[in-house]
Write a protein that holds these residues in place. Structure first.
Motif, PDB file in Angstrom:
ATOM      1  N   TYR A 133      -4.481  16.934   1.403  1.00 55.49           N
ATOM      2  CA  TYR A 133      -3.755  15.657   1.278  1.00 55.49           C
ATOM      3  C   TYR A 133      -4.556  14.649   0.458  1.00 55.49           C
ATOM      4  O   TYR A 133      -3.999  13.933  -0.381  1.00 55.49           O
ATOM      5  CB  TYR A 133      -3.493  15.070   2.677  1.00 55.49           C
ATOM      6  N   ARG A 137      -3.988  11.319  -2.993  1.00 63.44           N
ATOM      7  CA  ARG A 137      -4.120   9.870  -2.847  1.00 63.44           C
ATOM      8  C   ARG A 137      -5.008   9.316  -3.944  1.00 63.44           C
ATOM      9  O   ARG A 137      -5.899  10.030  -4.416  1.00 63.44           O
ATOM     10  CB  ARG A 137      -4.745   9.541  -1.473  1.00 63.44           C
ATOM     11  N   SER A 148      10.808   5.072  -0.462  1.00 64.67           N
ATOM     12  CA  SER A 148      11.407   4.721   0.835  1.00 64.67           C
ATOM     13  C   SER A 148      11.610   3.222   1.069  1.00 64.67           C
ATOM     14  O   SER A 148      12.386   2.834   1.934  1.00 64.67           O
ATOM     15  CB  SER A 148      10.545   5.298   1.968  1.00 64.67           C
ATOM     16  N   CYS A 182       3.026   6.385   9.066  1.00 64.32           N
ATOM     17  CA  CYS A 182       3.767   5.204   8.584  1.00 64.32           C
ATOM     18  C   CYS A 182       3.541   4.925   7.099  1.00 64.32           C
ATOM     19  O   CYS A 182       4.213   4.072   6.527  1.00 64.32           O
ATOM     20  CB  CYS A 182       3.380   3.973   9.402  1.00 64.32           C
ATOM     21  N   TYR A 203       0.649   4.438  12.714  1.00 67.31           N
ATOM     22  CA  TYR A 203      -0.467   5.384  12.614  1.00 67.31           C
ATOM     23  C   TYR A 203      -0.395   6.135  11.294  1.00 67.31           C
ATOM     24  O   TYR A 203       0.685   6.598  10.882  1.00 67.31           O
ATOM     25  CB  TYR A 203      -0.389   6.430  13.737  1.00 67.31           C
ATOM     26  N   ASP A 204      -1.525   6.276  10.642  1.00 70.42           N
ATOM     27  CA  ASP A 204      -1.606   7.100   9.439  1.00 70.42           C
ATOM     28  C   ASP A 204      -3.061   7.508   9.247  1.00 70.42           C
ATOM     29  O   ASP A 204      -3.964   6.907   9.831  1.00 70.42           O
ATOM     30  CB  ASP A 204      -1.095   6.350   8.197  1.00 70.42           C
ATOM     31  N   SER A 206      -4.240   7.615   6.111  1.00 70.45           N
ATOM     32  CA  SER A 206      -4.588   7.113   4.788  1.00 70.45           C
ATOM     33  C   SER A 206      -5.004   5.642   4.870  1.00 70.45           C
ATOM     34  O   SER A 206      -4.170   4.763   5.115  1.00 70.45           O
ATOM     35  CB  SER A 206      -3.363   7.283   3.872  1.00 70.45           C
ATOM     36  N   LEU A 230      -5.226   7.164  12.645  1.00 70.03           N
ATOM     37  CA  LEU A 230      -5.194   8.127  13.757  1.00 70.03           C
ATOM     38  C   LEU A 230      -4.415   9.368  13.331  1.00 70.03           C
ATOM     39  O   LEU A 230      -3.362   9.262  12.697  1.00 70.03           O
ATOM     40  CB  LEU A 230      -4.485   7.483  14.963  1.00 70.03           C
ATOM     41  N   ILE A 232      -1.897  11.994  14.039  1.00 67.65           N
ATOM     42  CA  ILE A 232      -0.769  11.936  14.986  1.00 67.65           C
ATOM     43  C   ILE A 232      -0.720  13.155  15.910  1.00 67.65           C
ATOM     44  O   ILE A 232       0.081  13.188  16.839  1.00 67.65           O
ATOM     45  CB  ILE A 232       0.582  11.720  14.271  1.00 67.65           C
ATOM     46  N   PHE A 247       9.066   8.892   9.852  1.00 67.54           N
ATOM     47  CA  PHE A 247       9.877   9.023   8.641  1.00 67.54           C
ATOM     48  C   PHE A 247       9.200  10.000   7.680  1.00 67.54           C
ATOM     49  O   PHE A 247       8.119   9.711   7.154  1.00 67.54           O
ATOM     50  CB  PHE A 247      10.087   7.649   7.990  1.00 67.54           C
ATOM     51  N   ASP A 248       9.826  11.154   7.511  1.00 71.33           N
ATOM     52  CA  ASP A 248       9.371  12.133   6.524  1.00 71.33           C
ATOM     53  C   ASP A 248       7.913  12.544   6.782  1.00 71.33           C
ATOM     54  O   ASP A 248       7.102  12.520   5.857  1.00 71.33           O
ATOM     55  CB  ASP A 248       9.522  11.516   5.119  1.00 71.33           C
TER      56      ASP A 248
HETATM   57  C1  LIG Z   1       5.651  11.643   3.181  1.00 70.93           C
HETATM   58  S1  LIG Z   1       4.627  10.332   3.691  1.00 70.93           S
HETATM   59  C2  LIG Z   1       5.775   9.251   4.509  1.00 70.93           C
HETATM   60  C3  LIG Z   1       5.271   7.844   4.621  1.00 70.93           C
HETATM   61  C4  LIG Z   1       6.256   6.865   5.252  1.00 70.93           C
HETATM   62  N1  LIG Z   1       6.620   7.247   6.593  1.00 70.93           N
HETATM   63  C5  LIG Z   1       7.479   6.692   4.375  1.00 70.93           C
HETATM   64  O1  LIG Z   1       8.532   7.237   4.732  1.00 70.93           O
HETATM   65  O2  LIG Z   1       7.369   6.065   3.331  1.00 70.93           O
HETATM   66  C6  LIG Z   1       3.779  11.048   5.053  1.00 70.93           C
HETATM   67  C7  LIG Z   1       2.695  10.146   5.592  1.00 70.93           C
HETATM   68  O3  LIG Z   1       2.142  10.742   6.771  1.00 70.93           O
HETATM   69  C8  LIG Z   1       0.751  10.634   6.756  1.00 70.93           C
HETATM   70  N2  LIG Z   1       0.233  11.761   7.564  1.00 70.93           N
HETATM   71  C9  LIG Z   1       0.350  13.079   7.297  1.00 70.93           C
HETATM   72  N3  LIG Z   1      -0.212  13.798   8.273  1.00 70.93           N
HETATM   73  C10 LIG Z   1      -0.690  12.915   9.192  1.00 70.93           C
HETATM   74  C11 LIG Z   1      -1.369  13.053  10.433  1.00 70.93           C
HETATM   75  N4  LIG Z   1      -1.673  14.231  10.945  1.00 70.93           N
HETATM   76  N5  LIG Z   1      -1.714  11.923  11.099  1.00 70.93           N
HETATM   77  C12 LIG Z   1      -1.409  10.689  10.603  1.00 70.93           C
HETATM   78  N6  LIG Z   1      -0.753  10.513   9.438  1.00 70.93           N
HETATM   79  C13 LIG Z   1      -0.397  11.606   8.736  1.00 70.93           C
HETATM   80  C14 LIG Z   1       0.371  10.680   5.293  1.00 70.93           C
HETATM   81  O4  LIG Z   1      -0.881  10.078   5.034  1.00 70.93           O
HETATM   82  C15 LIG Z   1       1.534   9.931   4.638  1.00 70.93           C
HETATM   83  O5  LIG Z   1       1.248   8.564   4.528  1.00 70.93           O
END
Ligand SMILES: C[S@@+](CC[C@H](N)C(=O)[O-])C[C@H]1O[C@@H](n2cnc3c(N)ncnc32)[C@H](O)[C@@H]1O
Length: 358
Positions: A133, A137, A148, A182, A203-204, A206, A230, A232, A247-248
């Protein structure tokens, strides 16, 4: 050995199909360029010659004219040769400019971003593993936000939330909510602004994305939201949340089944998990007629699946599909799952999964 008979007409059709794809792929790059540089916005203001449009956008005339050439021959911009003037029809302006959810120009950044990873993908396709991942970034964060943001602005409160019966009322009353994965936290900020009685945590993993969320909340003077780095897979369950939104995010996970179980455990009895995810079937044969199919499987190969495989994960992929999503939600303990459309969004649908009442 039997000789293979070649149908010349099918050969011709295949060549045309391939060149059609190559042409469209180059047009995508020009849409991205025209969007980033403000060329499209300048043209939406009024028709003009290439010099007038370039001047309006603060660009060089020669590049502007060449890019407009691609957009004209690609059918997006009209050209009057007598006056040497270019016009963006109002219907096309709606799809290519402005802050609304109908502006799909930001989607052009997905292929241009992911094109950078084809060489790396060739290595992992041969040797296994994945592209982590972090390699995506910070540009991925910006691209995802562009995809989004308008949907959250226009449809999160009005449509997406209302898919879950009673959730809006509970949010007005005051509940605890987590927004998992998020990203830049725009969804979290939109919710926190609309429902000041409730408290929100985004939580994210990034830090660049989380910093954007904190800055947006601070600028808007919103205090009922915080952002935390954190994984998730470790959502805290004490105290539990009344609602969790994602979301996604689920299909990217190394251990999506574990995350769904964790989400279920972190909810109060009767709590709701609102999951926006890709609208597709789990079966390839059901996706053949889906015009978005090539986009979904390609995004999966070059991002969603590979980031999971890079962690030795399940590699669920973007196209895990409704059948499997329902099954996995049920396996995680959600007995009651309904699926809803998202307005102006052909890519996603919303799952409302409710934990059993005690
Ligand atoms: C496809 S993006 C979606 C971002 C946001 N929810 C949106 O719809 O614009 C997925 C997000 O999940 C985060 N992410 C992926 N795996 C994760 C994990 N295990 N814990 C926390 N965040 C995570 C990524 O860093 C990224 O910001």
């Amino acid at each position: 050995m039997t000789a293979t008979t070649i149908d010349e007409q099918r050969v011709q059709q295949c060549v045309e199909r391939l060149f059609g794809a190559y042409v469209e792929s180059m047009l995508v790059l020009m849409i991205d360029l025209a969007n980033r540089t403000g060329l499209l916005d300048a043209l939406a203001e009024a028709p003009g010659t290439s010099a007038e449009v370039a001047d309006r956008a603060g660009l060089t005339e020669r590049y502007t004219r060449e890019c407009l050439g691609a957009l004209v021959t690609g059918g997006l911009v009209e050209y009057d040769p007598a006056a040497e003037r270019y016009t963006l029809p109002p219907e096309h302006a709606l799809c290519l400019t402005g802050g609304g959810a109908t502006n799909v120009a930001p989607v052009s950044r997905v292929p241009t971003l992911l094109a950078h990873y084809v060489a790396d993908a060739a290595t992992v396709v041969r040797d296994g593993g994945g592209i982590p991942y972090e390699r995506f970034r910070p540009e991925f964060t910006t691209v995802m936000d562009g995809l989004s943001r308008a949907t959250f602005d226009q449809h999160l409160v009005e449509s997406i939330l209302s898919a879950a019966n009673g959730l809006t009322t509970d949010l007005h009353r005051g509940i605890r909510v987590a927004d998992i994965g998020c990203g830049t936290g725009h969804s979290t900020v939109v919710l926190a602004r609309e429902f000041p009685e409730s408290v929100f945590v985004g939580y994210d993993l990034s830090d660049d994305a989380l910093a954007t969320g904190r800055a947006e909340a601070a600028e808007a003077g919103i205090t009922n939201v915080r952002f935390e780095n954190l994984d998730i897979a470790r959502i805290p369950d004490d105290p539990p949340f009344h609602a969790i939104v994602g979301f996604d995010v689920i299909h990217d996970q190394a251990n999506p089944a574990g995350v769904l179980r964790r989400v279920h455990r972190a909810l109060v009895p009767g709590g709701v998990f609102l999951m926006m995810d890709i609208k597709a079937s789990s079966r390839l044969e059901n996706n053949i007629a889906n015009p978005l199919g090539p986009l979904l499987y390609s995004v999966s190969t070059l991002h969603c699946m590979t980031v999971s495989l890079a962690q030795g994960g399940a590699g669920l992929g973007t196209v895990w599909g409704e059948e499997l999503a329902r099954q996995m939600l049920a396996d995680a303990g959600f007995a009651d799952v309904t699926v809803h459309e998202v307005p102006d969004d052909p890519l996603n649908q919303v799952y409302v999964a409710r934990a059993a009442t005690a």
